[in-house]
Scaffold this motif. Structure first.
Motif, mmCIF file in Angstrom:
data_model
loop_
_atom_site.group_PDB
_atom_site.id
_atom_site.type_symbol
_atom_site.label_atom_id
_atom_site.label_comp_id
_atom_site.label_asym_id
_atom_site.label_seq_id
_atom_site.Cartn_x
_atom_site.Cartn_y
_atom_site.Cartn_z
ATOM 1 N N ARG A 209 55.325 56.294 27.979
ATOM 2 C CA ARG A 209 54.310 57.131 28.602
ATOM 3 C C ARG A 209 53.026 56.337 28.824
ATOM 4 O O ARG A 209 52.389 56.428 29.866
ATOM 5 N N HIS A 210 52.670 55.521 27.806
ATOM 6 C CA HIS A 210 51.496 54.662 27.951
ATOM 7 C C HIS A 210 51.686 53.674 29.094
ATOM 8 O O HIS A 210 50.795 53.464 29.925
ATOM 9 N N TYR A 211 52.879 53.087 29.132
ATOM 10 C CA TYR A 211 53.142 52.082 30.171
ATOM 11 C C TYR A 211 53.071 52.713 31.560
ATOM 12 O O TYR A 211 52.548 52.123 32.505
ATOM 13 N N ARG A 212 53.591 53.938 31.690
ATOM 14 C CA ARG A 212 53.623 54.600 32.999
ATOM 15 C C ARG A 212 52.242 55.077 33.436
ATOM 16 O O ARG A 212 51.943 55.117 34.624
ATOM 17 N N ASP A 213 51.387 55.426 32.456
ATOM 18 C CA ASP A 213 50.073 55.989 32.794
ATOM 19 C C ASP A 213 49.018 54.921 33.081
ATOM 20 O O ASP A 213 47.862 55.252 33.361
ATOM 21 N N ARG A 214 49.370 53.653 32.979
ATOM 22 C CA ARG A 214 48.366 52.593 33.149
ATOM 23 C C ARG A 214 47.764 52.618 34.545
ATOM 24 O O ARG A 214 48.467 52.799 35.529
ATOM 25 N N SER A 215 46.424 52.386 34.564
ATOM 26 C CA SER A 215 45.677 52.285 35.806
ATOM 27 C C SER A 215 44.296 51.735 35.451
ATOM 28 O O SER A 215 43.873 51.766 34.280
ATOM 29 N N PRO A 216 43.541 51.198 36.401
ATOM 30 C CA PRO A 216 42.178 50.714 36.086
ATOM 31 C C PRO A 216 41.322 51.797 35.449
ATOM 32 O O PRO A 216 40.592 51.534 34.482
ATOM 33 N N GLU A 217 41.406 53.028 35.956
ATOM 34 C CA GLU A 217 40.590 54.094 35.384
ATOM 35 C C GLU A 217 41.028 54.420 33.968
ATOM 36 O O GLU A 217 40.198 54.729 33.092
ATOM 37 N N TYR A 218 42.341 54.330 33.728
ATOM 38 C CA TYR A 218 42.871 54.584 32.386
ATOM 39 C C TYR A 218 42.282 53.592 31.385
ATOM 40 O O TYR A 218 41.820 53.973 30.282
ATOM 41 N N TYR A 219 42.217 52.296 31.746
ATOM 42 C CA TYR A 219 41.671 51.283 30.830
ATOM 43 C C TYR A 219 40.150 51.396 30.718
ATOM 44 O O TYR A 219 39.580 51.118 29.651
ATOM 45 N N ARG A 220 39.493 51.791 31.770
ATOM 46 C CA ARG A 220 38.038 51.979 31.671
ATOM 47 C C ARG A 220 37.704 53.076 30.670
ATOM 48 O O ARG A 220 36.747 52.961 29.884
ATOM 49 N N GLU A 221 38.474 54.162 30.704
ATOM 50 C CA GLU A 221 38.218 55.267 29.780
ATOM 51 C C GLU A 221 38.480 54.846 28.335
ATOM 52 O O GLU A 221 37.736 55.230 27.421
ATOM 53 N N LEU A 222 39.544 54.050 28.124
ATOM 54 C CA LEU A 222 39.799 53.558 26.773
ATOM 55 C C LEU A 222 38.684 52.640 26.297
ATOM 56 O O LEU A 222 38.267 52.695 25.123
ATOM 57 N N ALA A 223 38.173 51.789 27.193
ATOM 58 C CA ALA A 223 37.081 50.874 26.819
ATOM 59 C C ALA A 223 35.799 51.642 26.535
ATOM 60 O O ALA A 223 35.034 51.302 25.617
ATOM 61 N N LEU B 265 33.978 44.904 35.101
ATOM 62 C CA LEU B 265 33.834 43.631 35.833
ATOM 63 C C LEU B 265 35.176 42.922 35.960
ATOM 64 O O LEU B 265 35.439 42.237 36.958
ATOM 65 N N LEU B 266 36.032 43.100 34.971
ATOM 66 C CA LEU B 266 37.362 42.479 35.013
ATOM 67 C C LEU B 266 38.168 42.956 36.214
ATOM 68 O O LEU B 266 38.811 42.176 36.930
ATOM 69 N N PHE B 267 38.110 44.264 36.497
ATOM 70 C CA PHE B 267 38.887 44.823 37.607
ATOM 71 C C PHE B 267 38.221 44.598 38.963
ATOM 72 O O PHE B 267 38.824 44.885 39.985
ATOM 73 N N GLU B 268 36.966 44.092 38.965
ATOM 74 C CA GLU B 268 36.308 43.788 40.241
ATOM 75 C C GLU B 268 36.730 42.449 40.802
ATOM 76 O O GLU B 268 36.351 42.086 41.913
ATOM 77 N N GLN B 269 37.537 41.702 40.041
ATOM 78 C CA GLN B 269 38.025 40.414 40.525
ATOM 79 C C GLN B 269 39.049 40.628 41.639
ATOM 80 O O GLN B 269 39.659 41.683 41.752
ATOM 81 N N GLN C 89 48.163 42.848 37.358
ATOM 82 C CA GLN C 89 48.077 41.555 36.684
ATOM 83 C C GLN C 89 47.074 41.568 35.534
ATOM 84 O O GLN C 89 47.085 40.674 34.681
ATOM 85 N N LEU C 90 46.193 42.543 35.490
ATOM 86 C CA LEU C 90 45.132 42.610 34.484
ATOM 87 C C LEU C 90 45.426 43.606 33.372
ATOM 88 O O LEU C 90 44.650 43.688 32.405
ATOM 89 N N TYR C 91 46.516 44.364 33.493
ATOM 90 C CA TYR C 91 46.816 45.376 32.490
ATOM 91 C C TYR C 91 47.074 44.727 31.118
ATOM 92 O O TYR C 91 46.621 45.228 30.084
ATOM 93 N N ARG C 92 47.804 43.636 31.092
ATOM 94 C CA ARG C 92 48.099 42.971 29.822
ATOM 95 C C ARG C 92 46.826 42.380 29.208
ATOM 96 O O ARG C 92 46.658 42.363 27.980
ATOM 97 N N THR C 93 45.899 41.903 30.068
ATOM 98 C CA THR C 93 44.609 41.408 29.556
ATOM 99 C C THR C 93 43.853 42.534 28.859
ATOM 100 O O THR C 93 43.292 42.349 27.768
ATOM 101 N N CYS C 94 43.867 43.704 29.473
ATOM 102 C CA CYS C 94 43.189 44.859 28.864
ATOM 103 C C CYS C 94 43.853 45.250 27.546
ATOM 104 O O CYS C 94 43.155 45.602 26.565
ATOM 105 N N ASP C 95 45.219 45.237 27.516
ATOM 106 C CA ASP C 95 45.897 45.529 26.256
ATOM 107 C C ASP C 95 45.478 44.562 25.164
ATOM 108 O O ASP C 95 45.263 44.952 23.994
ATOM 109 N N GLY C 96 45.355 43.278 25.514
ATOM 110 C CA GLY C 96 44.930 42.277 24.529
ATOM 111 C C GLY C 96 43.503 42.503 24.048
ATOM 112 O O GLY C 96 43.201 42.377 22.852
#
Length: 526
Positions: A412-426, A439-443, A449-456
């Motif tokens: 469910r976590h893997y399927r729900d991933r999105s830039p907005e999803y990671y912004r809310e977690l941050a 700023l990471l997603f503005e690249q 390609q950035l989802y794993r960076t956010c997980d880390g």
């Protein structure tokens, strides 16, 4: 006497006049017969009265009914008294067996018969005795009683009916569906593209809607759309037809295999409709199935409203008076054809329907288990151990139909991933991490390609001191480096509290500065 026999009423008149003593000429004149005919009947009368052992009198003859007195005066000449019949009778069984063989005809057998017996029967007498033999072997038939509203006989006509494709000009042959209620002989017919189960059940549903009710029994022929395996005693009824009957609250009783007399009424109905529908539409052209069925509907209405022979009513009047009030109630929803499949839940907790090339999700706890799928034209249902575990809108596009609640937490976590999803977690961690992730997603890179960076980064934030982690993020933003590895190195090397001064200082003033004029000159001067 070689002509047609006289009616027995005249023969009785002849006997009475003869008893009264009238002469041959007088009797002939009074009855309008020839003298020779009167003489011939009087000769037969004398023979009947003179037979020994009968003690038959004129009064006895006059007391007989007409068929009985006819048999006395016209006993006929039975064929079995002919000497040729003995030879023919010995070969009757041989003729019957030979006629079942491929290519053997009555003409061929008669020619062989005359070669072996030159004085035998002519061809017409040969055929007559064969017919008499078949008639004697035939079994008697029973007249069936048909209570009103009990049965609906169903069949397809042997001949197709056509329309023309408007775009291609191709002649499209359609099957002709026929049904009738045996009590009133009320008929229904329509054209369908084929005898496949979907077309068959569509026609049957249209028939019940036209009747406005449901009979107690459906009696189809042993066509494949209705019966999986034809059997005299226990035919295997098609699963889809059983579902149809259950939906409409009726039962199915297929006719016996190879017994057309069981549904003689619908067989006869087809023959009648050949002349009342096929023949009347033979010179008309139709360019779609709807127009063809509208024309058929008009001819069937006229057929049902035509006065029946030897009946003071038409089929429609009989149906409305006796049968329609006894039909069962139609269900609110029209039947949808249901298909059944036994499927295995894959490791991705989806089942695969090969017909649609579509994956449908089921609860992840059923991975590796067998489930039953029931699907209609619009819906897909999954059952396990008698319980409904999943419902999907059916799709034929090829892909995945997934319900989020069917997934485990990781999926469910893997399927729900999105830039907005990671912004809310941050944002929930800290404002600094939120700005860094934004700023990471503005690249200029794909978000995936950035989802794993956010997980880390989120993993590092859980393991590190919040203030230290925020300092590391600030260092990364100052250096405009957006990387999981950079943050990790800063934390591992304890560099978060040793932030260098990276403010840019202005260059000192000096005379060794080239102005724009230096670069504008065409020829360099040193």
């Amino acid at each position: 006497m070689a002509g047609k026999p006289k009616p027995m009423s005249q023969i009785k008149q002849l006997i009475i006049l003869n008893k009264q003593g009238k002469g041959t000429k007088t009797i002939a004149r009074m009855l309008g017969m020839s003298k020779n005919t009167v003489k011939a009947y009087l000769v037969k009368l004398e023979k009947l009265l003179g037979q020994t052992g009968t003690n038959l009198t004129i009064d006895d003859l006059l007391a007989l009914e007409e068929p009985e007195i006819h048999s006395r005066f016209h006993p006929g000449n039975p064929s079995y008294k002919d000497p040729r019949y003995d030879h023919f009778k010995m070969r009757l069984e041989y003729f019957r067996k030979e006629l079942k063989r491929t290519g053997v005809t009555r003409t061929l057998l008669w020619e062989e018969y005359r070669q072996s017996h030159p004085d035998g029967y002519s061809y017409s007498q040969f055929c007559h005795h064969l017919d008499q033999h078949d008639l004697a072997r035939s079994k008697p038939t029973m007249v069936l009683a048909h209570p009103p509203g009990e049965k609906l006989y169903i069949d397809f006509a042997g001949k197709t009916i056509d329309y023309i494709d408007r775009e291609t000009g191709e002649v499209i042959s359609c099957q002709f569906f026929v049904a009738c209620l045996p009590c009133s002989d009320y008929a229904f017919a329509m054209a369908v593209p084929s005898q496949r189960i979907a077309d068959f059940l569509h026609a049957l549903a249209c028939c019940l809607e036209h009747l406005g009710g449901v009979p107690s029994l459906l009696v189809p022929d042993n066509l494949k759309s209705a019966v999986d395996k034809a059997d005299k005693y226990e035919p295997d009824i098609n699963r889809a037809l059983e579902d149809f009957a259950n939906h409409y609250g009726t039962a199915v009783l297929p006719a016996r295999a190879r017994r057309p007399q069981d549904k003689a009424l619908v067989e006869n109905q087809v023959k009648v409709l050949y002349s009342r529908v096929y023949a009347k539409l033979r010179n008309m052209q139709f360019f779609d199935l709807y127009a063809l069925n509208q024309a058929i509907k008009m001819r069937i209405r006229a057929h049902n409203q035509t006065r029946m022979q030897r009946r003071p009513y038409c089929r429609e009047e009989k149906f409305l008076a006796d049968e329609k009030p006894l039909l069962g109630k139609l269900p609110e929803d029209r039947f949808e054809l249901r298909y059944h499949a036994l499927l295995t839940v894959a490791k991705n907790n989806h089942v695969y329907l090969a017909r649609d090339k579509q994956y449908y999700s089921v609860p992840y706890t059923l991975i590796g288990k067998k489930v039953k799928a029931v699907y209609t034209r619009s819906m897909f249902y999954v059952y396990h151990e008698g319980k409904k575990v999943a419902v999907h809108a059916r799709s034929t596009k090829g892909g995945y139909s997934t319900v989020e609640d069917h997934l485990c937490s990781q999926h469910r976590h893997y399927r729900d991933r999105s830039p907005e999803y990671y912004r809310e977690l941050a944002r929930k961690k800290s404002e600094v991490l939120y700005r860094y992730v934004s700023l990471l997603f503005e690249q200029n890179r794909y978000p995936e390609q950035l989802y794993r960076t956010c997980d880390g980064l989120l993993a590092l934030s859980r393991k590190s001191d919040p203030d230290t982690f925020d300092r590391a993020c600030k260092i990364a933003m100052d250096h405009q480096v957006y990387s999981y590895g950079f943050i990790r190195n800063v934390l591992e090397n304890n560099m978060a509290h040793e932030q260098p001064d990276i403010t840019q200082k202005a260059l000192p003033k000096h005379d060794n500065v080239r102005g724009k004029e230096y670069y504008d000159q065409q020829k360099l001067q040193f």
